[in-house]
Enzyme design. Structure first.
Site, PDB file in Angstrom:
ATOM      1  N   ASP A  78      29.359  36.659  32.205  1.00 51.41           N
ATOM      2  CA  ASP A  78      29.172  38.090  32.625  1.00 51.41           C
ATOM      3  C   ASP A  78      28.704  38.935  31.281  1.00 51.41           C
ATOM      4  O   ASP A  78      29.249  38.630  30.298  1.00 51.41           O
ATOM      5  CB  ASP A  78      30.511  38.957  32.895  1.00 51.41           C
ATOM      6  CG  ASP A  78      30.971  38.480  34.144  1.00 51.41           C
ATOM      7  OD1 ASP A  78      30.506  37.546  34.949  1.00 51.41           O
ATOM      8  OD2 ASP A  78      32.161  38.876  34.657  1.00 51.41           O
ATOM      9  N   ASP A 201      32.508  41.608  47.119  1.00 49.66           N
ATOM     10  CA  ASP A 201      33.615  41.954  46.304  1.00 49.66           C
ATOM     11  C   ASP A 201      34.565  42.794  47.216  1.00 49.66           C
ATOM     12  O   ASP A 201      33.902  43.838  47.604  1.00 49.66           O
ATOM     13  CB  ASP A 201      32.999  42.793  44.984  1.00 49.66           C
ATOM     14  CG  ASP A 201      32.025  41.754  44.462  1.00 49.66           C
ATOM     15  OD1 ASP A 201      32.057  40.494  44.528  1.00 49.66           O
ATOM     16  OD2 ASP A 201      31.210  42.419  43.887  1.00 49.66           O
TER      17      ASP A 201
END
Length: 288
Positions: A78, A201
């Site tokens: 990330d 998500d």
């Protein structure tokens, strides 16, 4: 990092007992992105390479290995402001920096035997446009054609997809744009077959967008079925409540989604130990 050392001494050997042979934890994210690449009920996807519009690339599916689909564990990087970070439950202000050099960490995972790499442009996910392209290009330059690289965050138009694929990215992950503009996703699947993954998500079964900052009323299973019909290559399912917390995958929710689909499902969010992998293994038959 003591925890990273513990993972290398304990988690990796344990994973190898299952024949995984991959790196199951990322200090960049503090968790796993893993799962079974699910066998389609009508048989595995064809592995033939088909031409597409971007020069030098072709459309293929490496999900199948020897006629069956295998459990893979994917290191995740990330990126926020050019750094490797971990967020807690998607909160940008809670970022913990693990490395200043994403490319060096990508090289580390390659040397450790990773078979695939997952990258998220966190700034891009919030802004709606790519923000860490330099770091991403540096990662691709290190990885080369050694392993597939999948990338998400801020991908909202076909030009961005084509640019990333030309740069060497194997799979582009579309999240917010898939939910807000399904016509765009449909066009992307048509223009770049075999290269589009959708990231769903969710919190409590409802899908979130814009870097997890906005909740929608969309049910994750309903959207998964819809996007499967569009021809997406796979779905990455992340439980926001678990991500970055190292408290384990939401197995029940992930199994429920996988049983509803026939395309590969990749479990994400909260994996931080070999036990979390062991908790998923009994559900391999469900496509987790």
């Amino acid at each position: 990092n003591l925890f990273m050392r513990q993972v290398e001494l304990e988690v990796i050997p344990a994973a190898q007992q299952y024949g995984l042979g991959l790196i199951p934890w990322s200090p960049l994210q503090g968790g796993l992105l893993g799962g079974v690449l699910k066998k389609e009920r009508d048989g595995p996807r064809a592995e033939q390479c088909q031409p597409r519009s971007v020069a030098g690339l072709c459309s293929f599916s490496p999900f199948a290995e020897g006629g069956h689909l295998a459990f893979q564990i994917i290191p995740a990087i990330d990126i926020k402001d050019g750094h490797c970070v971990r967020l807690k439950q998607g909160e940008m202000h809670s970022a913990t920096v693990f490395s200043e050099d994403p490319a060096a960490m990508a090289q580390h995972w390659l040397e450790q035997g990773a078979k695939r790499l997952h990258i998220v442009d966190l700034n891009g996910a919030v802004a709606g446009v790519p923000r860490n392209e330099l770091s991403i290009r540096e990662i691709v330059s290190v990885i080369g054609e050694e392993i597939p690289v999948q990338l998400g965050g801020g991908i909202r138009d076909l030009d961005t997809i084509e640019r990333y694929l030309d740069d060497g990215i194997t799979y582009v992950i579309i999240g917010t744009a898939a939910v807000k503009n399904p016509g765009f996703l449909h066009d992307a699947c048509y223009a770049f077959p075999g290269h589009i993954i959708v990231g769903l998500d969710a919190r409590d079964g409802k899908v979130a967008t814009d870097g997890w900052s906005k909740m929608t009323g969309h049910d994750v299973i309903d959207l998964g079925r819809k996007f499967e019909d569009y021809g997406v290559e796979a779905i990455i399912y992340t439980d926001i409540g678990r991500d970055g917390m190292l408290t384990g995958i939401n197995v029940e929710a992930t199994v429920k989604l996988a049983r509803s689909l026939s395309i590969p499902v990749i479990a994400s969010g909260g994996v931080g130990s070999i036990k979390d992998i062991e908790d998923l293994l009994p559900h391999e038959k469900d496509g987790i």
